[in-house]
Design a protein around this motif. Structure first.
Motif, PDB file in Angstrom:
ATOM      1  N   LYS A  17       0.812  -1.220   0.000  1.00  0.00           N
ATOM      2  CA  LYS A  17       0.000   0.000   0.000  1.00  0.00           C
ATOM      3  C   LYS A  17       0.847   1.273   0.000  1.00  0.00           C
ATOM      4  O   LYS A  17       0.306   2.368  -0.123  1.00  0.00           O
ATOM      5  CB  LYS A  17      -0.921   0.003   1.222  1.00  0.00           C
ATOM      6  N   GLU A  18       2.171   1.130   0.168  1.00  0.00           N
ATOM      7  CA  GLU A  18       3.027   2.305   0.186  1.00  0.00           C
ATOM      8  C   GLU A  18       3.115   2.925  -1.206  1.00  0.00           C
ATOM      9  O   GLU A  18       3.128   2.201  -2.214  1.00  0.00           O
ATOM     10  CB  GLU A  18       4.430   1.943   0.669  1.00  0.00           C
ATOM     11  N   PRO A  19       3.183   4.244  -1.289  1.00  0.00           N
ATOM     12  CA  PRO A  19       3.340   4.879  -2.613  1.00  0.00           C
ATOM     13  C   PRO A  19       4.688   4.532  -3.212  1.00  0.00           C
ATOM     14  O   PRO A  19       5.654   4.263  -2.481  1.00  0.00           O
ATOM     15  CB  PRO A  19       3.240   6.377  -2.291  1.00  0.00           C
ATOM     16  N   PRO A  20       4.790   4.509  -4.535  1.00  0.00           N
ATOM     17  CA  PRO A  20       6.081   4.201  -5.166  1.00  0.00           C
ATOM     18  C   PRO A  20       7.115   5.272  -4.852  1.00  0.00           C
ATOM     19  O   PRO A  20       6.776   6.429  -4.571  1.00  0.00           O
ATOM     20  CB  PRO A  20       5.742   4.158  -6.659  1.00  0.00           C
ATOM     21  N   ARG A  21       8.375   4.885  -4.900  1.00  0.00           N
ATOM     22  CA  ARG A  21       9.460   5.827  -4.663  1.00  0.00           C
ATOM     23  C   ARG A  21       9.434   6.915  -5.726  1.00  0.00           C
ATOM     24  O   ARG A  21       9.178   6.654  -6.891  1.00  0.00           O
ATOM     25  CB  ARG A  21      10.799   5.106  -4.749  1.00  0.00           C
ATOM     26  N   SER A  22       9.783   8.131  -5.322  1.00  0.00           N
ATOM     27  CA  SER A  22       9.870   9.228  -6.286  1.00  0.00           C
ATOM     28  C   SER A  22      11.096   9.077  -7.177  1.00  0.00           C
ATOM     29  O   SER A  22      11.099   9.498  -8.335  1.00  0.00           O
ATOM     30  CB  SER A  22       9.904  10.578  -5.557  1.00  0.00           C
ATOM     31  N   VAL A  23      12.154   8.483  -6.611  1.00  0.00           N
ATOM     32  CA  VAL A  23      13.375   8.195  -7.363  1.00  0.00           C
ATOM     33  C   VAL A  23      13.628   6.697  -7.246  1.00  0.00           C
ATOM     34  O   VAL A  23      13.637   6.155  -6.139  1.00  0.00           O
ATOM     35  CB  VAL A  23      14.585   8.971  -6.805  1.00  0.00           C
ATOM     36  N   PRO A  24      13.816   5.974  -8.347  1.00  0.00           N
ATOM     37  CA  PRO A  24      14.076   4.540  -8.250  1.00  0.00           C
ATOM     38  C   PRO A  24      15.261   4.232  -7.340  1.00  0.00           C
ATOM     39  O   PRO A  24      16.272   4.936  -7.347  1.00  0.00           O
ATOM     40  CB  PRO A  24      14.361   4.139  -9.705  1.00  0.00           C
ATOM     41  N   LEU A  25      15.117   3.155  -6.579  1.00  0.00           N
ATOM     42  CA  LEU A  25      16.152   2.774  -5.624  1.00  0.00           C
ATOM     43  C   LEU A  25      17.488   2.519  -6.322  1.00  0.00           C
ATOM     44  O   LEU A  25      18.546   2.904  -5.813  1.00  0.00           O
ATOM     45  CB  LEU A  25      15.704   1.528  -4.857  1.00  0.00           C
ATOM     46  N   ALA A  26      17.451   1.910  -7.487  1.00  0.00           N
ATOM     47  CA  ALA A  26      18.695   1.633  -8.216  1.00  0.00           C
ATOM     48  C   ALA A  26      19.427   2.912  -8.576  1.00  0.00           C
ATOM     49  O   ALA A  26      20.666   2.952  -8.577  1.00  0.00           O
ATOM     50  CB  ALA A  26      18.400   0.816  -9.468  1.00  0.00           C
ATOM     51  N   ASP A  27      18.692   3.982  -8.881  1.00  0.00           N
ATOM     52  CA  ASP A  27      19.320   5.256  -9.214  1.00  0.00           C
ATOM     53  C   ASP A  27      20.097   5.809  -8.024  1.00  0.00           C
ATOM     54  O   ASP A  27      21.226   6.293  -8.166  1.00  0.00           O
ATOM     55  CB  ASP A  27      18.264   6.274  -9.653  1.00  0.00           C
ATOM     56  N   GLU A  28      19.485   5.749  -6.842  1.00  0.00           N
ATOM     57  CA  GLU A  28      20.146   6.282  -5.656  1.00  0.00           C
ATOM     58  C   GLU A  28      21.348   5.417  -5.257  1.00  0.00           C
ATOM     59  O   GLU A  28      22.387   5.934  -4.845  1.00  0.00           O
ATOM     60  CB  GLU A  28      19.146   6.384  -4.506  1.00  0.00           C
ATOM     61  N   LEU A  29      21.209   4.102  -5.399  1.00  0.00           N
ATOM     62  CA  LEU A  29      22.327   3.224  -5.068  1.00  0.00           C
ATOM     63  C   LEU A  29      23.486   3.430  -6.041  1.00  0.00           C
ATOM     64  O   LEU A  29      24.656   3.398  -5.638  1.00  0.00           O
ATOM     65  CB  LEU A  29      21.862   1.769  -5.093  1.00  0.00           C
ATOM     66  N   ALA A  30      23.164   3.679  -7.300  1.00  0.00           N
ATOM     67  CA  ALA A  30      24.203   3.874  -8.324  1.00  0.00           C
ATOM     68  C   ALA A  30      25.021   5.132  -8.076  1.00  0.00           C
ATOM     69  O   ALA A  30      26.130   5.260  -8.598  1.00  0.00           O
ATOM     70  CB  ALA A  30      23.567   3.927  -9.711  1.00  0.00           C
TER      71      ALA A  30
END
Length: 280
Positions: free
Chosen positions: A204-217
């Motif tokens: 039920k959580e809203p999707p991330r505004s920035v994809p997790l892979a982008d932040e990890l990269a």
């Protein structure tokens, strides 16, 4: 038991956590447990150095919780690190646990020495779910294939879990039938179950505004991506592309494994982790 953010968590530390950088094992699910990993893989992993096992709120031997949210799970992990007085940790995230470990790494990059992602693609909005096609590939009857296709068409890939039977799930998660039987026996021995409460809450959580892979990269963190060639849960292609995205990642594909190479190719699994821990 250790109280983290008001919830009693089951925690087990093997070895001297202050003697080197410990591996913190983050189980999957959401809402799973670590009982089988601790017994099948733990003894070999523990030879590499200190290991911290814990079960997330509402999971396994930890107490039920009233709230579930990714930031709260990340903070539970941070409170665990602080309680154990660990300057830095290596995270071993399995399936959903890899997503959680990556979220922690993004939130606390200075606390993570290395990150290991097992069967975790960190799927984003452009990454299609392989569940429908994966379950269809291992279905043993036309009736099951029709049920899978209908569920996906009507409700999306996540609905397949409600229509598949246990033998289909075992063929989906494991490449070797003996491995499935071994893990199933430990699941039964543990008496533990996944209640589904955490998964339902996180869905039920809203999707991330920035994809997790982008932040990890964007981080300078060594990452080891482990994936079974037959893994239809995370998908080999998605894990390969994730490793390509991350600046300090190495990819290791296990030819005779599906979602759990730690069970199906245990010696090579531990050897790959050992090599990763001892390289710059």
């Amino acid at each position: 038991m250790m109280v983290l953010n008001g919830v009693r968590h089951w925690v087990r530390v093997v070895g001297d956590a202050q003697a080197g950088t410990p591996i913190v094992v983050v189980h999957g699910g959401p809402g799973g447990f670590i009982y089988d990993f601790e017994r099948l893989t733990g003894p070999s992993l523990e030879k590499l150095g200190p290991v911290v096992y814990y079960e997330q709120r509402g999971s396994g031997r930890s107490d039920p919780a009233e709230r579930y949210a990714v930031p709260l799970l990340v903070d539970d992990l941070e409170q665990l690190r602080r309680h154990l007085d660990l300057p830095r940790i290596t995270l071993l995230g399995i399936s959903f646990g890899g997503d959680l470990a990556a979220e922690y790494t993004v939130a606390y990059p200075d606390r993570v020495d290395r990150l290991i992602l097992q069967g975790t693609a960190l799927a984003g909005p452009l990454t299609p779910s392989p569940w429908g096609s994966g379950f269809e590939a291992v279905a043993a009857s036309d009736e099951m294939r029709v049920a899978i296709r209908t569920a996906v068409a009507n409700e999306g890939p996540g609905a397949v879990w409600d229509v598949v039977d246990r033998p289909t799930v075992d063929r989906f998660l494991f490449h070797q039938p003996a491995a499935a039987r071994r893990v199933r026996a430990l699941w039964a021995e543990s008496g533990l179950i996944n209640t589904g409460e955490m998964a339902a809450a996180l869905a039920k959580e809203p999707p991330r505004s920035v994809p997790l892979a982008d932040e990890l990269a964007a981080l300078d963190v060594p990452v080891l991506v482990l994936i079974g060639f037959w893994d239809r849960n995370a998908g080999v292609d998605a894990c390969r592309d994730l490793a390509t995205r991350l600046p300090r990642a190495r990819l290791r594909v296990f030819d005779e494994s599906a979602h759990f190479p730690n069970v199906e190719e245990p010696e090579r699994y531990v050897a790959e982790i050992a090599a990763f821990l001892h390289t710059d």
